[in-house]
Design a protein around this motif. Structure first.
Motif, short mmCIF file in Angstrom:
data_model
loop_
_atom_site.label_atom_id
_atom_site.label_comp_id
_atom_site.label_asym_id
_atom_site.label_seq_id
_atom_site.Cartn_x
_atom_site.Cartn_y
_atom_site.Cartn_z
N PHE A 1 1.06 -1.18 -0.02
CA PHE A 1 -0.03 -0.13 0.29
C PHE A 1 0.54 1.08 -0.05
O PHE A 1 2.17 1.21 0.54
N PRO A 2 0.61 2.51 -0.36
CA PRO A 2 0.88 3.15 -0.60
C PRO A 2 1.82 4.18 0.82
O PRO A 2 1.11 4.75 1.36
N LEU A 3 3.31 4.42 0.55
CA LEU A 3 4.41 4.66 1.93
C LEU A 3 5.39 5.13 1.14
O LEU A 3 6.03 4.53 0.56
N TYR A 4 5.49 6.72 1.18
CA TYR A 4 6.73 7.46 0.54
C TYR A 4 7.50 8.19 1.74
O TYR A 4 6.27 8.73 2.47
N GLN A 5 9.11 8.88 1.37
CA GLN A 5 9.30 9.55 1.84
C GLN A 5 9.19 10.74 1.86
O GLN A 5 9.38 10.65 0.27
N GLY A 6 8.38 11.51 2.61
CA GLY A 6 8.47 13.55 1.80
C GLY A 6 8.76 14.00 2.13
O GLY A 6 9.90 13.59 1.86
N GLY A 7 9.29 14.49 0.97
CA GLY A 7 10.24 15.62 0.22
C GLY A 7 10.28 16.91 0.92
O GLY A 7 11.15 17.63 0.47
N ASP A 8 9.74 16.94 1.93
CA ASP A 8 10.55 18.41 2.87
C ASP A 8 11.42 18.20 3.41
O ASP A 8 12.09 17.22 3.49
N TYR B 1 7.10 10.73 6.15
CA TYR B 1 6.08 9.64 5.56
C TYR B 1 5.10 10.04 5.54
O TYR B 1 3.72 10.48 6.05
N ILE B 2 4.42 9.63 3.94
CA ILE B 2 3.58 10.25 3.28
C ILE B 2 2.56 8.50 2.92
O ILE B 2 3.09 8.42 2.05
N SER B 3 1.15 8.86 3.68
CA SER B 3 0.39 7.72 2.56
C SER B 3 -0.49 8.10 2.29
O SER B 3 -1.06 8.76 3.01
N SER B 4 -0.76 7.13 1.36
CA SER B 4 -3.23 7.78 0.95
C SER B 4 -3.10 6.25 0.93
O SER B 4 -4.10 6.38 0.37
N VAL B 5 -2.92 5.57 2.16
CA VAL B 5 -3.86 4.18 2.33
C VAL B 5 -5.15 4.78 2.49
O VAL B 5 -6.08 3.28 2.20
N ALA B 6 -5.53 5.63 2.82
CA ALA B 6 -7.02 5.94 3.17
C ALA B 6 -7.80 6.03 2.07
O ALA B 6 -9.16 5.94 2.26
N ILE B 7 -7.29 6.59 1.49
CA ILE B 7 -7.84 7.22 0.03
C ILE B 7 -8.07 6.21 -1.17
O ILE B 7 -8.97 6.06 -1.06
N LEU C 1 -4.72 12.26 3.18
CA LEU C 1 -3.65 11.73 2.91
C LEU C 1 -2.75 12.12 4.39
O LEU C 1 -3.01 12.60 5.24
N ILE C 2 -1.80 10.65 4.31
CA ILE C 2 -1.15 10.93 5.93
C ILE C 2 -0.11 11.39 5.80
O ILE C 2 0.82 10.08 5.33
#
Length: 305
Positions: A42-49, A55-61, A99-100
């Motif tokens: 499921f979507p989980l990736y390192q944020g670019g800030d 980390y950012i996940s769109s699993v809820a979407i 987004l989380i």
């Protein structure tokens, strides 16, 4: 739980975040396709800030099947779960439409850096590689020569990899100097065995429990270390990694750090803790570069050039 215990089992920060998301989803749903118990399902990736470690996940979407109201509800429930169970590890923010954003606390990041500089994570990486059937055979004899000899035998590829090997050798040289001056204590007085004798001596946090390292080049190097270790230890099963590109990016991040973040001179005299924290980044960089060079690129990681 003490923060350092977190990384006795989960060396990859992405893996740690993933496990907590799975725990929530396993309560929320039994739907295996959505739950995605396999790595990277499921979507989980390192944020670019550039300033935050998140980390950012769109699993809820994904779970809401494009229903934005439902996505926000799921995200809020997940945020409540993480806040109740992991508030000392992460802080969580919900961004519409669901987004989380999961941001590491400074003690968590310090614990991860501590784990990285001791070198214990390499055992987990090797076990993971073996379980996936990756090539863990010894280096080709030509690659076990000195960097200069290897260069003549490997031609263009060696020229491409030379900046990475140079960055590794530079880290080793600086760590030997720091050991001679008593700033750090290497295991058996050597840089080729990995880690330091007492990593607790590295002051990652200041008196306010904030990270000592906050300059842009320091932060950028840490971001790259996190990414490479994630890919080494907890790779996404849905994508492959260009290891030459990843290692070159890490070596370039190190060069920028070394050029712009001083360790000796006034820093050593007036801010010893900062100098030691920056040396901690050198240790982490050396260990990660060595791992990538030897296990992914199958070339020699020189101790000097």
């Amino acid at each position: 739980m003490h923060h350092w215990l977190l990384f006795k089992k989960y060396t990859s920060i992405k893996h740690l975040v993933y496990i907590h998301l799975v725990k929530f989803l396993s309560v929320y749903t039994k739907h295996e396709e959505i739950l995605g118990r396999g790595k990277g399902k499921f979507p989980l990736y390192q944020g670019g800030d550039s300033e935050k470690f998140l980390y950012i996940s769109s699993v809820a979407i994904k779970f809401s099947l494009s229903d934005n109201l439902k996505a926000m509800l799921i995200a809020q429930q997940l945020a409540s779960y993480l806040s109740a169970n992991c508030s000392k590890i992460f802080s969580v923010k919900i961004i519409p439409p669901g987004l989380i954003h999961i941001e590491l606390t400074y003690p968590t990041l310090a614990a991860w850096l501590h784990s990285l500089t001791t070198g214990d994570w390499e055992e987990e990486r090797e076990q993971g590689a073996g379980s996936k059937g990756e090539n863990t055979s010894p280096l080709h004899p030509a690659l076990c020569l000195s960097a200069s000899s290897a260069s003549s035998l490997l031609g263009n590829r060696s020229k491409l990899l030379f900046p990475i090997q140079y960055a590794h050798a530079r880290c080793c040289s600086l760590l030997r100097l720091a050991h001679r001056e008593g700033l750090i204590q290497l295991v058996d007085n050597r840089v080729d065995v990995g880690g330091v004798l007492s990593a607790q001596a590295i002051p990652w946090l200041n008196s306010d429990q904030k990270l000592c390292l906050h300059q842009p080049d320091e932060v950028y190097l840490i971001h790259n270390l996190i990414k490479v270790v994630d890919d080494l230890v907890f790779p996404d099963s849905q994508s492959s990694v260009n290891w030459e590109k990843a290692a070159l990016k890490l070596s370039q991040a190190f060069e920028n750090f070394w050029c712009n973040c001083r360790i000796w001179g006034d820093v050593k005299i007036n801010s010893l803790e900062l100098a030691q924290a920056r040396l901690g980044l050198l240790i982490a960089t050396q260990l990660v570069l060595r791992s990538v060079l030897e296990t992914k690129l199958r070339v020699f990681a020189p101790l000097e050039l």
